[in-house]
Design a protein around this motif. Structure first.
Motif, short mmCIF file in Angstrom:
data_model
loop_
_atom_site.label_atom_id
_atom_site.label_comp_id
_atom_site.label_asym_id
_atom_site.label_seq_id
_atom_site.Cartn_x
_atom_site.Cartn_y
_atom_site.Cartn_z
N ALA A 241 1.38 -1.26 -0.11
CA ALA A 241 -0.32 0.18 0.25
C ALA A 241 0.86 1.00 0.09
O ALA A 241 0.84 2.15 0.71
N HIS A 242 1.82 1.16 -0.29
CA HIS A 242 2.45 2.21 -0.86
C HIS A 242 2.12 3.30 -2.00
O HIS A 242 1.02 3.47 -2.76
N ALA B 139 -0.32 7.85 -6.53
CA ALA B 139 -1.73 7.43 -5.63
C ALA B 139 -0.95 7.35 -4.12
O ALA B 139 0.60 7.15 -4.64
N PHE B 140 -1.54 7.93 -3.02
CA PHE B 140 -0.93 8.11 -2.07
C PHE B 140 -0.94 6.49 -0.69
O PHE B 140 -1.93 6.57 -0.80
N ASP B 141 -0.43 6.88 0.00
CA ASP B 141 -0.44 5.97 1.23
C ASP B 141 -2.24 6.02 1.76
O ASP B 141 -2.14 6.91 2.54
N ARG C 5 2.22 16.19 -5.34
CA ARG C 5 2.81 14.95 -4.80
C ARG C 5 3.69 14.99 -4.13
O ARG C 5 3.78 14.82 -2.58
N ALA C 6 4.60 16.66 -4.13
CA ALA C 6 5.57 16.94 -3.12
C ALA C 6 4.74 17.36 -1.89
O ALA C 6 5.61 17.06 -0.70
N ALA C 7 4.27 17.86 -2.09
CA ALA C 7 3.06 18.51 -0.71
C ALA C 7 2.95 17.10 0.02
O ALA C 7 3.74 17.43 1.72
N TYR C 8 2.79 15.98 -0.16
CA TYR C 8 2.48 14.88 0.66
C TYR C 8 3.39 14.42 1.16
O TYR C 8 3.35 14.00 1.60
N CYS D 102 10.46 8.16 1.99
CA CYS D 102 9.46 7.55 2.55
C CYS D 102 8.66 6.66 0.79
O CYS D 102 7.17 7.11 0.84
N ARG D 103 8.65 5.87 0.77
CA ARG D 103 8.35 5.08 0.24
C ARG D 103 7.51 2.93 0.22
O ARG D 103 8.13 3.12 1.07
#
Length: 125
Positions: free
Chosen positions: A21-22, A43-45, A88-91, A124-125
């Motif tokens: 779920a990465h 897609a985010f965690d 994506r960068a903010a996340y 963090c992946r």
């Protein structure tokens, strides 16, 4: 393997299983005749609880980009790419900070992998 169980008379639960779920993203969120939105684009965690918000935001932005592109607005699709990159960068920044704050289980592989990369962007992946 975990045993199956009955839950409130609704049948049998399948054995528990795990799946990755990465976070993930496309390198290019648009091309000739297509544009990606939602999890198809980025897609985010799932623990971040960003899935629905990201789907709505990217869907709206993709629709606006398509409309502008069809109206021959220069750079419309590139502006969409920039919005996805910024989101994506903010996340990734928030994700890295949140995982770096947890110190109770730093000797466990899940946490040590995330904390080892906490000092570098996007680790963090």
């Amino acid at each position: 393997m975990a045993p199956t169980a009955h839950l409130h008379g609704f049948g049998t639960l399948s054995p528990l299983r795990r799946a990755p779920a990465h976070s993930a993203h496309l390198d290019h969120v648009h091309g000739d005749g297509w544009i990606a939105a939602g999890d198809a684009a980025v897609a985010f965690d799932p623990l971040s609880s960003q899935g629905v918000l990201t789907a709505l935001y990217t869907g709206l932005c993709a629709g606006q980009a398509i409309d502008a592109h069809l109206r021959s607005t220069p750079g419309a699709l590139e502006a969409y790419t920039a919005k996805i990159t910024t989101a994506r960068a903010a996340y990734e920044d928030a994700h890295r900070i949140a995982y770096a704050q947890e110190s109770r289980w730093s000797d466990h592989p899940f946490w040590s992998r995330r904390q080892r990369g906490a000092g570098s962007r996007g680790a963090c992946r």
